[in-house]
Design a protein around this motif. Structure first.
Motif, PDB file in Angstrom:
ATOM      1  N   ILE A   1       0.842  -1.206   0.000  1.00  0.00           N
ATOM      2  CA  ILE A   1       0.000   0.000   0.000  1.00  0.00           C
ATOM      3  C   ILE A   1       0.870   1.245   0.000  1.00  0.00           C
ATOM      4  CG2 ILE A   1      -1.740   1.350   1.229  1.00  0.00           C
ATOM      5  CD1 ILE A   1      -2.896  -1.263   2.295  1.00  0.00           C
ATOM      6  N   TYR A   2       1.945   1.262   0.802  1.00  0.00           N
ATOM      7  CA  TYR A   2       2.860   2.411   0.808  1.00  0.00           C
ATOM      8  C   TYR A   2       3.444   2.635  -0.578  1.00  0.00           C
ATOM      9  CZ  TYR A   2       3.043   2.149   5.954  1.00  0.00           C
ATOM     10  OH  TYR A   2       2.728   2.132   7.286  1.00  0.00           O
TER      11      TYR A   2
ATOM     12  N   GLN B   1       0.834   4.060  -2.856  1.00  0.00           N
ATOM     13  CA  GLN B   1       0.614   5.464  -2.506  1.00  0.00           C
ATOM     14  C   GLN B   1       1.737   6.340  -3.053  1.00  0.00           C
ATOM     15  OE1 GLN B   1       0.326   6.299   1.702  1.00  0.00           O
ATOM     16  NE2 GLN B   1       0.250   8.494   1.371  1.00  0.00           N
ATOM     17  N   THR B   2       2.956   5.916  -2.876  1.00  0.00           N
ATOM     18  CA  THR B   2       4.106   6.690  -3.360  1.00  0.00           C
ATOM     19  C   THR B   2       4.073   6.813  -4.880  1.00  0.00           C
ATOM     20  OG1 THR B   2       5.441   5.998  -1.471  1.00  0.00           O
ATOM     21  CG2 THR B   2       6.632   6.819  -3.397  1.00  0.00           C
TER      22      THR B   2
ATOM     23  N   SER C   1      -0.742   5.517   6.896  1.00  0.00           N
ATOM     24  CA  SER C   1      -0.412   5.998   5.562  1.00  0.00           C
ATOM     25  C   SER C   1       0.868   6.826   5.552  1.00  0.00           C
ATOM     26  CB  SER C   1      -1.569   6.815   4.972  1.00  0.00           C
ATOM     27  OG  SER C   1      -1.725   8.013   5.674  1.00  0.00           O
ATOM     28  N   ASN C   2       1.532   6.778   4.425  1.00  0.00           N
ATOM     29  CA  ASN C   2       2.738   7.562   4.182  1.00  0.00           C
ATOM     30  C   ASN C   2       2.363   9.046   4.185  1.00  0.00           C
ATOM     31  OD1 ASN C   2       4.894   8.854   2.781  1.00  0.00           O
ATOM     32  ND2 ASN C   2       5.425   6.915   1.830  1.00  0.00           N
TER      33      ASN C   2
ATOM     34  N   CYS D   1       1.479   6.604  -6.864  1.00  0.00           N
ATOM     35  CA  CYS D   1       0.362   7.471  -7.251  1.00  0.00           C
ATOM     36  C   CYS D   1       0.676   8.935  -6.954  1.00  0.00           C
ATOM     37  CB  CYS D   1      -0.917   7.049  -6.530  1.00  0.00           C
ATOM     38  SG  CYS D   1      -1.596   5.486  -7.115  1.00  0.00           S
ATOM     39  N   TYR D   2       1.395   9.185  -5.880  1.00  0.00           N
ATOM     40  CA  TYR D   2       1.770  10.554  -5.512  1.00  0.00           C
ATOM     41  C   TYR D   2       2.732  11.138  -6.542  1.00  0.00           C
ATOM     42  CZ  TYR D   2       3.633  14.431  -2.758  1.00  0.00           C
ATOM     43  OH  TYR D   2       4.017  15.672  -2.318  1.00  0.00           O
TER      44      TYR D   2
ATOM     45  N   TRP E   1      -3.911   0.986   7.551  1.00  0.00           N
ATOM     46  CA  TRP E   1      -3.320   2.060   6.747  1.00  0.00           C
ATOM     47  C   TRP E   1      -4.188   3.309   6.839  1.00  0.00           C
ATOM     48  CZ3 TRP E   1      -5.333   5.036   2.932  1.00  0.00           C
ATOM     49  CH2 TRP E   1      -4.444   5.868   2.268  1.00  0.00           C
TER      50      TRP E   1
ATOM     51  N   PHE F   1      -5.892   5.730  -7.170  1.00  0.00           N
ATOM     52  CA  PHE F   1      -5.509   5.095  -5.915  1.00  0.00           C
ATOM     53  C   PHE F   1      -6.622   4.242  -5.302  1.00  0.00           C
ATOM     54  CE2 PHE F   1      -5.028   5.130  -1.279  1.00  0.00           C
ATOM     55  CZ  PHE F   1      -3.838   4.432  -1.168  1.00  0.00           C
TER      56      PHE F   1
ATOM     57  N   ARG G   1      -0.892  12.370   2.151  1.00  0.00           N
ATOM     58  CA  ARG G   1      -1.701  11.597   3.095  1.00  0.00           C
ATOM     59  C   ARG G   1      -3.173  11.989   3.068  1.00  0.00           C
ATOM     60  NH1 ARG G   1      -3.086   8.895   7.330  1.00  0.00           N
ATOM     61  NH2 ARG G   1      -3.765   9.668   9.316  1.00  0.00           N
TER      62      ARG G   1
ATOM     63  N   PHE H   1      -5.064  10.967  -0.135  1.00  0.00           N
ATOM     64  CA  PHE H   1      -5.266   9.524  -0.273  1.00  0.00           C
ATOM     65  C   PHE H   1      -6.281   8.998   0.733  1.00  0.00           C
ATOM     66  CE2 PHE H   1      -1.034   9.981  -2.232  1.00  0.00           C
ATOM     67  CZ  PHE H   1      -1.347   9.471  -3.482  1.00  0.00           C
TER      68      PHE H   1
END
Length: 118
Positions: free
Chosen positions: A49-50, A53-54, A92-93, A56-57, A87, A66, A97, A100
């Motif tokens: 998931i991290y 997320q990264t 979440s990262n 997608c960011y 998460w 996402f 944040r 997401f």
């Protein structure tokens, strides 16, 4: 990591955002079995998931995808409900944040409601 290879396989040659989105989600579905083989613990699922997320960011084309990517990974048994909820609540990262978490809110609400019904 495997996720990087998956995203490299996505063809961004679609004429519009919808075609590109469909291409990305097709790749996630196609690789779900292999991702599932690697995500054998909650910690590894959280790492995935991290990574999503990264990615997608860092790639604007993926930002809106996402929640659909997470839902697809859940539907294909790559990510467990508990991991997604962890998460969402505190794991979440920091990169994007709030965006997401907000984007995933409807899916998390659905998970929680389904859990209450059981």
């Amino acid at each position: 990591m495997l996720w990087d290879v998956l995203m490299e396989a996505v063809q961004w040659s679609g004429k519009n955002q919808q075609q590109n989105s469909n291409s990305a989600l097709r790749q996630v579905k196609a690789w779900a079995g292999l991702l599932n083989a690697f995500c054998t613990t909650g910690k590894l699922e959280l790492e995935l998931i991290y990574k999503v997320q990264t990615q997608c960011y860092e790639d604007a084309k993926l930002m809106k995808l996402f929640p659909e990517i997470i839902r697809t990974l859940y539907d294909h048994d790559v990510l467990a409900e508990d991991t997604i909820l962890l998460w969402f609540r505190k794991g979440s990262n920091q990169k994007g944040r709030q965006s997401f978490v907000k984007a995933l809110e409807p899916f998390v609400k659905w998970l929680e409601e389904a859990e209450e019904e059981e």
